[in-house]
Design a protein around this motif. Sequence first.
Motif, short mmCIF file in Angstrom:
data_model
loop_
_atom_site.label_atom_id
_atom_site.label_comp_id
_atom_site.label_asym_id
_atom_site.label_seq_id
_atom_site.Cartn_x
_atom_site.Cartn_y
_atom_site.Cartn_z
N LEU A 121 0.82 -1.21 0.00
CA LEU A 121 0.00 0.00 0.00
C LEU A 121 0.85 1.26 0.00
CD1 LEU A 121 -2.93 -0.78 2.48
CD2 LEU A 121 -3.15 -0.07 0.09
N LEU A 124 1.85 1.79 -3.62
CA LEU A 124 0.86 1.81 -4.70
C LEU A 124 -0.29 2.79 -4.50
CD1 LEU A 124 0.40 -2.01 -5.50
CD2 LEU A 124 1.79 -0.32 -6.73
N LYS A 125 -0.61 3.12 -3.27
CA LYS A 125 -1.82 3.88 -2.97
C LYS A 125 -1.92 5.17 -3.77
CE LYS A 125 -2.01 5.31 1.23
NZ LYS A 125 -2.20 5.36 2.71
N TYR A 127 -0.99 5.80 -6.68
CA TYR A 127 -1.18 5.62 -8.12
C TYR A 127 -2.42 4.77 -8.45
CZ TYR A 127 3.72 6.82 -7.46
OH TYR A 127 4.90 7.43 -7.05
N ALA A 128 -3.32 4.65 -7.50
CA ALA A 128 -4.43 3.71 -7.64
C ALA A 128 -5.34 3.97 -8.83
CB ALA A 128 -5.28 3.71 -6.35
N THR A 129 -5.47 5.22 -9.25
CA THR A 129 -6.39 5.53 -10.35
C THR A 129 -5.71 5.67 -11.70
OG1 THR A 129 -6.26 7.89 -9.81
CG2 THR A 129 -8.07 6.63 -8.82
N LEU A 134 -4.06 -1.38 -10.94
CA LEU A 134 -3.40 -0.82 -9.77
C LEU A 134 -4.42 -0.55 -8.68
CD1 LEU A 134 -0.71 1.73 -11.03
CD2 LEU A 134 -0.38 -0.59 -10.18
N GLY A 135 -5.57 0.00 -9.07
CA GLY A 135 -6.62 0.25 -8.10
C GLY A 135 -7.11 -1.02 -7.45
N VAL A 138 -4.64 -2.12 -4.87
CA VAL A 138 -4.78 -1.35 -3.63
C VAL A 138 -6.00 -1.82 -2.84
CG1 VAL A 138 -5.29 0.96 -2.71
CG2 VAL A 138 -3.58 0.68 -4.51
N MET A 173 -12.32 2.31 -2.12
CA MET A 173 -11.44 2.23 -3.27
C MET A 173 -12.19 1.71 -4.49
SD MET A 173 -8.22 2.79 -4.13
CE MET A 173 -8.85 3.52 -5.62
N LEU A 177 -12.98 3.73 -8.01
CA LEU A 177 -12.67 3.23 -9.35
C LEU A 177 -13.91 3.25 -10.24
CD1 LEU A 177 -10.42 0.15 -8.44
CD2 LEU A 177 -9.65 2.33 -9.40
#
Length: 402
Positions: A121, A124-125, A127-129, A134-135, A138, A173, A177
């Motif tokens: 996390l 990556l958090k 860059y989640a979108t 990637l989302g 997360v 999350m 998304l």
Amino acid sequence: RGEQLSDAIVYDKLHVLKKDFSGYIERNSAKVDANLPVFFGYVVSALESSFPHIGDDDYDEFIDSMTFKVLDASRNIADFDYIRRVKTNALRFKKMKNADQGINIVIGLRLVKAGDPVHGLEFLKKYATLDVKLGMAVAHCYYTLSLREFRKDDESPAKNLRPGEMELLAREMLLKLAKTKPPVNTLRQLEVDDPSFLEKIFWQMIFIGLEWFPDEIWFINTGLKNAMDTSNAAMRKRILEIGAERFYTNINILREMYYYHLENRDPSSAAGVVNQLIKQYPHELEPIYLGLKLSLLTQKKMTYHGFRKMAVTNNMPSQIVDLFDFTFDLLNHEPREAMARIAEFENEFPRFQYYAITLKYIASDLLSTDEVRNKKARKVLLDSLENFSLRELQNRKPVKLP
């Protein structure tokens, strides 16, 4: 994709170089770990000598891919001093301003693969979108942590009635998304040698999302997109079944069902979808077009003329109807009638003369006794007719979607 031939050649050669380095890393992981500055220097030297004009983005993405491979092959993935050293050495050779983005992503992915959601996390958090996968990674980290929020022997009612903080973050999350609708399968950092762990995470979170938010069609659409991108027939079928059950009035889902049945040579099921579409959208031309397309494949005259009558009654553009008549005659081995129709089409629509000439050449191949030429020509003809028809329908008026 709008690329020049030279670009394709560069990509192919980059792939070969990447494969060579990957093999070296697998065989000499301990040696690479012990000499990280030397290794990355060697990578950069080979990259610059082989591709002196490579763009900064391709250059940096190559460094990212090597970074993931080094981490993936190493036995030191749980050693955060080691991870820091890998990151430092990789960043030294990158060129773009956002150099840390790709490195953070590949480190985060490797940690997720290793079963470390906490540290995954951290990387990556942010860059989640950027990409759905990637989302989903997360969200998966949060979901994995949520399973640890309650003890296994905790039988209190609160355990089953109230989601914990990590589950709420996972839900948030997934909703984010669904709201932002990021692209899927667009980041080069996701192109790892063995993406099975990413696929497993993606599908797990898609089905969890469908369980938590049963009315959110985004999970269906995104699942279908990924299933098509990865040629996952089993998941495509499963997602379509869920979509058809929950969103049976949605034209996009029904359209996907139609093409799925065609690809699986199930004309009766495809016909059922067409009938449902016509009932639900009686004033739209697309369902009638799909019926005409299906009748070309079944080559049943009664069926074809039934849909043709509906097309004329509902004012389908005559250039589309004329080309369907030409194609139907051609596929039913009536070449004289077919060539007369294409001549009439050429006279009536001089702006499409270029297309009529092309169709005549295709027709000559389709009428050939050469089975290979015949098969190729048939596919080209049907694909061409579909592209032309959909473009003309779109130019006439946009399809009304629910």
